[in-house]
Design a protein around this motif. Sequence first.
Motif, short mmCIF file in Angstrom:
data_model
loop_
_atom_site.label_atom_id
_atom_site.label_comp_id
_atom_site.label_asym_id
_atom_site.label_seq_id
_atom_site.Cartn_x
_atom_site.Cartn_y
_atom_site.Cartn_z
N LYS A 652 0.81 -1.21 0.00
CA LYS A 652 0.00 0.00 0.00
C LYS A 652 0.85 1.27 0.00
O LYS A 652 0.57 2.25 -0.70
N LYS A 653 1.92 1.26 0.81
CA LYS A 653 2.76 2.46 0.92
C LYS A 653 3.39 2.82 -0.42
O LYS A 653 3.44 4.00 -0.80
N PHE A 654 3.84 1.85 -1.14
CA PHE A 654 4.54 2.13 -2.39
C PHE A 654 3.57 2.37 -3.54
O PHE A 654 3.92 2.99 -4.53
N ILE A 655 2.32 1.85 -3.38
CA ILE A 655 1.29 2.21 -4.35
C ILE A 655 0.95 3.69 -4.20
O ILE A 655 0.78 4.42 -5.19
N LYS A 656 0.90 4.19 -2.93
CA LYS A 656 0.71 5.62 -2.70
C LYS A 656 1.87 6.42 -3.30
O LYS A 656 1.68 7.49 -3.87
N LEU A 657 3.07 5.87 -3.16
CA LEU A 657 4.23 6.54 -3.73
C LEU A 657 4.08 6.66 -5.23
O LEU A 657 4.33 7.73 -5.82
N SER A 658 3.66 5.60 -5.90
CA SER A 658 3.52 5.63 -7.35
C SER A 658 2.47 6.64 -7.78
O SER A 658 2.67 7.40 -8.73
N GLU A 659 1.35 6.66 -7.04
CA GLU A 659 0.29 7.61 -7.39
C GLU A 659 0.75 9.06 -7.16
O GLU A 659 0.44 9.94 -7.95
N TYR A 660 1.46 9.27 -6.06
CA TYR A 660 1.91 10.63 -5.77
C TYR A 660 2.93 11.12 -6.79
O TYR A 660 2.93 12.29 -7.17
N LEU A 661 3.77 10.21 -7.25
CA LEU A 661 4.76 10.59 -8.26
C LEU A 661 4.09 11.02 -9.56
O LEU A 661 4.58 11.92 -10.25
#
Length: 781
Positions: A652-661
């Motif tokens: 979940k944390k890195f999916i948020k990272l991908s979306e934020y990028l």
Amino acid sequence: MKKGGVYDLEFDSKLSTASSNVVYQNIECVDIRPSGIYVLKFMYREWIGPLTQLVNPKSSIKISIDLKEGLVTCLHTDKKKTVYRWDINQGLDIAKGGGASGSKEENNVSYTTFSNNLFSVDKYTNDLFQHKNEIQSTQHLSFLNERKLGCIDFLKKDVYKNHTIFIGASKEIANSEVDMLDFRNLITDYGNHITAIQNLSINWDHYKIKQQSKNEYETLSKTTEPIQWLTTVPHELEVAVEQREFETAVSIVEKINEIYQNNQKVEIVMQTHPLKELVDQRIKSLTETLIDTLRSPILKPTQIKETIAWLVRLGQTDQAKTIFLESRTNTIQAAIKKLVKRGDLVRNIGEITKITFSQIDTTCQDYCNSFSEAYMTSGLIEWIIYQLEIICDTINRQVFIIDNFQTISHILRIVESHCEMLDQSGLSLISYWNLLLNPHLEKLISTYESKIVDLLQQHLNEEKWVGNTQWEYEITIQPKSAPNSPVQSPKNSFISQHLQHQQHNEEVKLKLTESTIFLNTIIQRFANDICHITTVELIPVVSSSLQKIFKEYMSHLLTAMQKDLNDSQAHAIISDAVFITEDLLFRISNRIEDALDRPINNLEMLKENLDGLFRRIRDEYAAKKAVEIVVNIMIWDEGVYSIEEEIEPFPKKFIKLSEYLETLSNSIQNNVNVESVIPITSRILSEIVVVISQKLQTLGQSMSYGYGGLQHFVLEMKYLNTILGKYEVEQITYDIISSMIENAKTSYATANSFDPETVLKPKEEFDEVIVNLVYQKAERN
């Protein structure tokens, strides 16, 4: 002081102004004559005169006696004095025949008895003892023996006491003998010189008498004729100068010099004869008259040449050169003062330049006609350079203070055109002119640069770092084209590589901050202005100014990025840096190079320096942004990795990272440009990996993994690798992720005594989960 008195003396060092190697023991009053004339015995000589001034014919010393103070003052020829003092209370009134003792001893013997030629020993003895008995005779004999011994003792003491005086006196006598020998030699030499002068002397009165006798039948010899002619020279020179017959006067002077050269006897005698002074006065008057004539501004070229020729024949070449050039300088200054000052600066400087260069041309012609010697050319060159310095100083004071470089260029072109006209006459001055002008132009460019830096600093102090697209890309003023270039010069290949792909659209612009917009305007104006006045020799100065302006501004951008800014402000700073390094630098350089038809020095080095500053700005933003994402967006926490149970395979944390990028990439594209998206986001991802790695290293041994937590950590890292695949990250970032996975495996296996190769699930399971997550994201989009 009494007659016969002997007074003991002591040297008085306080009153004396001259030292004395000999100490004189006493002074004796030999006689007192009528009218207060004293005869004293002192310094082994007799001194005669009043007490105020006693003299000795064999000595230059004068003596004075002060009875009240008891002083004996010896005044020497060099005005120095030696002073002796006696005790005014002593009363040594001793007669010459009384001996040296002051007692009342009875002594009925007269010493003059023994000096008489008729003295008889037998008669004296019989007379002395005839009335004495044996006892009285014995007593008298004893008395005489005692007196004999006393005299012997006294003589011994007296000789010992005066021994040093005798030695000093002998030394003075020896020195006096040497001085007398030197004096005799000087007298001999003087006599020889007098004899030589008498042998060379000429009886001028003899020739004057012959001249006045009007004897037409007497013919002078070749030796005596020049001598008689010299007596008429002062009058002839005076008449020639008064009648301005300068050729006659100069010829007379030349004849005088010829006589001196051919007859050394005449020259030697003339050195001391009164006639020499009269002749020199007339020659001086002639020279001054010619110099005054040369100062006249109305002389024709032939008159100038003739006057200078006379001065040269008189041996006044240097003075003729100096006066001639000074008069031309005065002529120029007088003509400039007569000019009517108008409001048109170009016209005023043009008239001054015309007057100066016209006089330079005329002066060169007259100078070369008058001074044909090659070594005299240096004086003319110095004078010309001095006139150019005056023009250069005038332009520096009156022209370089205005803020109109087109006017400055026009004025400089006027001076250059006059130099070109003189060049056609064989006098090349353009190199001297550029040599004098360039330091002033360098100062002008440096002052312009400092002004730009100060204005930029004012805008930076008020900067809010807000991007704005409402700015003018190009200002309308056109720079000066390269001289003697019918076609546009080719661009530097280094610049063309960066400009060939930039086809700017007025509707699509970078968002620039207010200070960068101001920089774009003022640096273009700087380039346009500098192109009007700069030359090839000034390229290093222009290059240095560009480097200072751009590097100092980029340094301010880096400093601002280190402050607490939001994304919009940070993107505006990045946009400024991109605009400067990828656009503005090359437009300005290309403009200057087109005007000069020469490449700018160290442009590639400047580009590298600015690129380095830009990367530091981008890295500063990426480092701050990475920490913000890990803490506030991902809310990354290592606690989940210690769970033993199976965790849902959803990073979940890195999916948020991908979306934020993705959101951040859109913001960078809108606020900066599309070309900056990948480099900035890639750098942010690399910094995120570094931040996570540093956090795990900080935990060290305290970090414990559970089975479920380890599988979830590896899934996140593999998903992170998938995210990295979309960006341009360096290999070291992948290596850091691999290192974190290996460290986690080793830590878990070591804590639970497992084989590190068996603690993870099969690779296919992780790949399947990641593929499904990517597929689901693609369907949502």
